[in-house]
Enzyme design. Structure first.
Site, mmCIF file in Angstrom:
data_model
loop_
_atom_site.group_PDB
_atom_site.id
_atom_site.type_symbol
_atom_site.label_atom_id
_atom_site.label_comp_id
_atom_site.label_asym_id
_atom_site.label_seq_id
_atom_site.Cartn_x
_atom_site.Cartn_y
_atom_site.Cartn_z
ATOM 1 N N SER A 7 43.224 107.546 32.954
ATOM 2 C CA SER A 7 43.274 108.072 31.593
ATOM 3 C C SER A 7 44.417 107.395 30.859
ATOM 4 C CB SER A 7 43.514 109.584 31.623
ATOM 5 O OG SER A 7 43.957 110.012 30.345
ATOM 6 N N HIS A 32 39.137 106.170 30.959
ATOM 7 C CA HIS A 32 38.984 107.507 30.367
ATOM 8 C C HIS A 32 39.867 107.595 29.113
ATOM 9 C CE1 HIS A 32 38.208 111.912 30.760
ATOM 10 N NE2 HIS A 32 39.434 112.056 30.290
ATOM 11 N N HIS A 65 36.301 111.406 26.296
ATOM 12 C CA HIS A 65 36.359 112.857 26.518
ATOM 13 C C HIS A 65 36.719 113.511 25.189
ATOM 14 C CE1 HIS A 65 38.741 116.309 28.740
ATOM 15 N NE2 HIS A 65 37.715 116.761 28.066
ATOM 16 N N MET A 67 37.735 116.295 23.039
ATOM 17 C CA MET A 67 38.315 117.651 22.975
ATOM 18 C C MET A 67 38.467 117.981 21.493
ATOM 19 S SD MET A 67 41.014 117.147 26.067
ATOM 20 C CE MET A 67 40.883 115.375 25.920
ATOM 21 N N MET A 136 37.767 120.645 33.932
ATOM 22 C CA MET A 136 39.195 120.526 33.633
ATOM 23 C C MET A 136 39.974 121.271 34.714
ATOM 24 S SD MET A 136 39.697 118.681 30.871
ATOM 25 C CE MET A 136 41.463 118.854 31.098
ATOM 26 N N GLY A 141 45.074 119.287 26.598
ATOM 27 C CA GLY A 141 46.040 119.132 25.508
ATOM 28 C C GLY A 141 47.092 118.079 25.815
ATOM 29 N N GLY A 144 50.215 115.190 32.403
ATOM 30 C CA GLY A 144 51.397 115.564 33.180
ATOM 31 C C GLY A 144 51.504 117.025 33.566
ATOM 32 N N ASP A 174 39.521 116.476 35.974
ATOM 33 C CA ASP A 174 40.477 115.907 35.035
ATOM 34 C C ASP A 174 41.694 116.819 34.886
ATOM 35 O OD1 ASP A 174 41.727 114.627 32.935
ATOM 36 O OD2 ASP A 174 40.114 114.952 31.484
ATOM 37 N N GLY A 175 42.852 116.301 35.309
ATOM 38 C CA GLY A 175 44.111 117.012 35.079
ATOM 39 C C GLY A 175 44.880 117.282 36.357
ATOM 40 N N GLY A 176 46.100 116.767 36.416
ATOM 41 C CA GLY A 176 46.986 117.075 37.535
ATOM 42 C C GLY A 176 46.625 116.404 38.848
ATOM 43 N N GLY A 196 45.977 110.326 34.765
ATOM 44 C CA GLY A 196 46.777 109.705 33.710
ATOM 45 C C GLY A 196 48.189 109.447 34.160
ATOM 46 N N SER A 197 49.021 110.506 34.158
ATOM 47 C CA SER A 197 50.448 110.318 34.458
ATOM 48 C C SER A 197 50.677 109.804 35.876
ATOM 49 C CB SER A 197 51.207 111.634 34.239
ATOM 50 O OG SER A 197 50.616 112.682 34.970
HETATM 51 C C1 DX5 Z 1 44.274 116.462 29.458
HETATM 52 C C2 DX5 Z 1 43.385 115.242 29.439
HETATM 53 C C3 DX5 Z 1 43.511 114.414 30.655
HETATM 54 C C4 DX5 Z 1 44.885 113.843 30.882
HETATM 55 C C5 DX5 Z 1 45.145 113.943 32.348
HETATM 56 O O1 DX5 Z 1 44.060 117.264 28.347
HETATM 57 O O2 DX5 Z 1 42.019 115.595 29.293
HETATM 58 O O3 DX5 Z 1 42.529 113.386 30.728
HETATM 59 O O4 DX5 Z 1 45.029 112.502 30.492
HETATM 60 O O5 DX5 Z 1 46.466 113.636 32.555
HETATM 61 P P1 DX5 Z 1 47.191 113.873 33.936
HETATM 62 O O6 DX5 Z 1 46.456 113.048 34.962
HETATM 63 O O7 DX5 Z 1 48.568 113.396 33.662
HETATM 64 O O8 DX5 Z 1 47.124 115.349 34.240
HETATM 65 ZN ZN ZN Z 2 40.413 113.876 29.741
#
Ligand code: DX5
Ligand code: ZN
Length: 225
Positions: A7, A32, A65, A67, A136, A141, A144, A174-176, A196-197
């Protein structure tokens, strides 16, 4: 197949093209891109122009994605910008089936996304309409945040349901997600990991993607064997 989708939300926005090229060279499967409108989620991020710019720098499929509220209004501009996969949230539209069908009719892969507090039962009428389901594992939002452990049961329940219905839709999470929880999340049934992070804030983003790909290959072999 088990896939890794970096991401770019956590990448350096002043050098996004390089981040995308690095991800592709390291073996990423998808890029992503998180679109936030400041209404459906409190944060505000990227638009179709960014997707068009990314499109010029990679041959990988771009996974958008959404949102956003009223996702239907944004499907055509992201389609034109070059998005290949487009997911929208069940909580964001009163016309879920119609909006997902629009993505399919444009020749893109439709996906449906669920917030952590939304039960998988809300997918019942569209389960056969989508190519993938995005669960999710944080409240959307920001990047990290910490992985919500209850997601593991949600993945297992959804996979069992898909098997029962003989449906092929992929489960994206997706997330964490980080190196230390990837294996157990794959084992729960995740098909596509968004991170992502864990990638772009690591000292070695390319090495992290390679390690994630290695774990994905092991999980895929485990499943087949
Ligand atoms: C969060 C996003 C994610 C985000 C994930 O709202 O939808 O795609 O980039 O980031 P990490 O991997 O850092 O949780
Ligand atoms: Zn996402």
């Amino acid at each position: 197949m088990k896939l890794i989708a970096p991401s770019i939300l956590s990448a350096d926005f002043s050098d996004i093209g390089r981040a995308v090229e690095l991800a592709e060279q390291a073996g990423a499967d998808l890029i992503h891109v998180d679109i936030m409108d400041g209404h459906f989620v409190p944060n505000l991020t990227l638009g179709p122009q960014l997707v068009a710019a990314v499109r010029k720098r990679t041959r990988l499929p771009i996974d958008v994605h959404l949102m956003v509220e009223n996702p239907r209004a944004f499907v055509p501009p992201f389609h034109e910008a070059g998005a290949d996969w487009i997911s929208l949230h069940v909580e964001a539209t009163a016309h879920l089936h119609k909006d997902l069908t629009m993505i399919r009719d444009l020749g893109r892969k439709p996906g449906v996304a669920l917030n952590p507090g939304t039960p998988i039962q809300t997918l019942r009428e569209v389960l056969g309409t989508v190519d993938f389901i995005l669960l999710m594992s944080v409240n959307p939002g920001w990047g990290g945040q910490s992985f919500i452990p209850r997601t593991l049961d949600k993945i297992r329940e959804l996979k069992a349901w898909l098997r029962k219905e003989r449906l092929e839709a992929a489960v994206q999470v997706d997330g964490g997600l980080k190196l230390d929880n990837l294996e157990e999340t794959f084992r729960a049934g995740m098909d596509i990991a968004v991170a992502g992070s864990a990638i772009f804030e690591a000292p070695d983003p390319a090495g992290t993607i390679r390690e994630m790909k290695r774990m994905a290959a092991l999980a895929a072999a485990d499943k087949d064997g």
